[in-house]
Structures are given as C-alpha cells and as structure tokens.
Design a protein around this motif. Structure first.
Motif, PDB file in Angstrom:
ATOM      1  N   LEU A 291       0.830  -1.206   0.000  1.00  0.00           N
ATOM      2  CA  LEU A 291       0.000   0.000   0.000  1.00  0.00           C
ATOM      3  C   LEU A 291       0.863   1.254   0.000  1.00  0.00           C
ATOM      4  N   ARG A 292       1.919   1.238   0.804  1.00  0.00           N
ATOM      5  CA  ARG A 292       2.809   2.395   0.912  1.00  0.00           C
ATOM      6  C   ARG A 292       3.567   2.633  -0.395  1.00  0.00           C
ATOM      7  N   ALA A 293       3.947   1.558  -1.063  1.00  0.00           N
ATOM      8  CA  ALA A 293       4.775   1.682  -2.266  1.00  0.00           C
ATOM      9  C   ALA A 293       3.963   1.980  -3.517  1.00  0.00           C
TER      10      ALA A 293
ATOM     11  N   LEU B  87      -3.529  -3.077  -4.346  1.00  0.00           N
ATOM     12  CA  LEU B  87      -3.737  -3.998  -3.227  1.00  0.00           C
ATOM     13  C   LEU B  87      -4.915  -4.932  -3.512  1.00  0.00           C
ATOM     14  N   THR B  88      -4.626  -5.999  -4.250  1.00  0.00           N
ATOM     15  CA  THR B  88      -5.603  -7.049  -4.495  1.00  0.00           C
ATOM     16  C   THR B  88      -5.163  -8.300  -3.737  1.00  0.00           C
TER      17      THR B  88
ATOM     18  N   LYS C  73      -3.007 -18.147  -3.317  1.00  0.00           N
ATOM     19  CA  LYS C  73      -4.195 -17.306  -3.185  1.00  0.00           C
ATOM     20  C   LYS C  73      -5.182 -17.817  -2.142  1.00  0.00           C
ATOM     21  N   PRO C  74      -5.423 -19.148  -2.065  1.00  0.00           N
ATOM     22  CA  PRO C  74      -6.378 -19.620  -1.042  1.00  0.00           C
ATOM     23  C   PRO C  74      -6.003 -19.220   0.378  1.00  0.00           C
TER      24      PRO C  74
ATOM     25  N   ARG D  65     -11.392  -8.355  -1.037  1.00  0.00           N
ATOM     26  CA  ARG D  65     -10.518  -7.178  -0.978  1.00  0.00           C
ATOM     27  C   ARG D  65     -11.014  -6.216   0.093  1.00  0.00           C
ATOM     28  N   GLU D  66     -12.337  -6.064   0.200  1.00  0.00           N
ATOM     29  CA  GLU D  66     -12.901  -5.196   1.237  1.00  0.00           C
ATOM     30  C   GLU D  66     -12.551  -5.721   2.626  1.00  0.00           C
TER      31      GLU D  66
END
Length: 205
Positions: free
Chosen positions: A36-38, A44-45, A57-58, A67-68
């Motif tokens: 997020l910072r970069a 951000l997914t 991914k799991p 994502r929320e």
C-alpha cells in the motif's frame, strides 16, 4: 589401487515450519502495508498480496475473504496500534486536565501521521462499504467512550455532551488529515485539537 572417494550426500533441507494462523495474518498485513505504501490502494488485491507474500491465493482468501475484508483488516490493525499509543500516552500523562487533554491531542495526531497517506487511501477505497462503516463506527464509539472516561472528572455536573464528543472526533480527524497533507504542521494540529478539547470540557461547566 587407490580407493575411490564418494561425496557425502547433501543434508536434507530442514522442513519449513508451518506458521500459526495469527503469525500468518501478521505477515500478510505487514506485506499489505508495504504494498500500500509503495504502490497505493489500487495495487492492493488479494492475488497481488499472495504473490508478494509468497503464499497461494487460497491462504489470503482464507484470512480476508474479499478485498474489502483485507482493507477493513488494515483499518482495524491501524486502530489497534493507535489505541495502544493513545493509552500509553494518557497513562504517562500527569493527572491534570491540561496534561490529559494534551496527551489525547498529541497521540491522536502522531498516530495518523505515522501512517502517512495510507489510512486515507484505505478509507477512500472502502467508501460506501457497509463492512467498513460498521468497523469504523465500532472504533469511533470506543474512542469516544475512552475520552469520556478520561475527561469526565474535569467536566461539569451534567457531564460531557455526546454531540461535543463527536465534534471533537471530527476535529481530530480533520486536523490530522490536514497535517498529513502538509496544509498545517503537526504542532499546529495538536495545539488546535487541544484547544477543541479544552473548549468542549469548559462548555460542560
């Protein structure tokens, strides 16, 4: 005839220790903050987080679901740290009204500045999300209750008005955001928030 030497087989690699769920969650949140910072909230997914964290991914979906859910978890993580900093500052302050009010103002602004522009990005990405609204309201109520308990001994007989507490929180957020954006200094934000708290308590007398 000389005896032929054979190389010793390489040692077996040590088995990787499976992270406890809490450790994995902490790792994923730390990677998410870095991402997020970069690169900002758009990057951000859950898939990108899995890639950056070196997991499947799991694993990420199991922790955050959507994502929320990840963004809400980041906000919760920020609030937990903010609460700890505010609690420590208040506990260390002398038991006078001005010292307690000053501790609240300084700690709140400092926490938001520590997170830079990341929290506004999280909130903007979750604008309109019912999940985020519930999480944010929960922590707003907790902060108001904390401040009421701290400031109540210095208030008048009728106590602190709830409207005044919400006004104080709104000022805290606006001033902190202005400091993050460079519109005002950290010191100016803390001083103005301190005066807001003082004025609110004085009105109760």
């Amino acid at each position: 005839m000389p005896r032929k030497l054979t190389a010793a087989p390489p040692p077996e690699p040590a088995p990787r220790r499976r992270m406890a769920r809490s450790e994995r969650a902490r790792q994923l949140l730390d990677v998410a903050w870095t991402l997020l910072r970069a690169e900002g909230a758009d990057a951000l997914t859950l898939g990108r987080l899995a890639e950056e964290a070196g997991v499947t991914k799991p694993v990420v979906y199991d922790h955050f679901g959507t994502r929320e859910g990840l963004l809400a978890a980041l906000y919760q993580d920020f609030d937990v740290r903010q609460t700890a900093v505010v609690d420590a500052a208040i506990a260390a302050a002398r038991p006078t009204f001005k010292d307690k009010a000053g501790a609240i103002a300084a700690a709140y602004v400092q926490c938001v500045l520590t997170q830079g522009s990341e929290i506004p990005q999280v909130l903007a990405a979750l604008q309109g999300s019912p999940e985020m609204a519930a999480v944010k309201r929960q922590y707003q109520e907790a902060f108001i209750a904390k401040c009421q308990a701290i400031l109540a001994p210095f208030a008048g007989g009728q106590g602190l008005a709830r409207a005044g507490m919400w006004a104080m929180l709104g000022a805290a957020d606006a001033l902190s955001d202005a400091a993050v954006g460079g519109d005002i200094t950290e010191e100016a934000a803390q001083a103005e928030l301190f005066e807001t708290i003082v004025a609110m308590v004085k009105r109760s007398k």
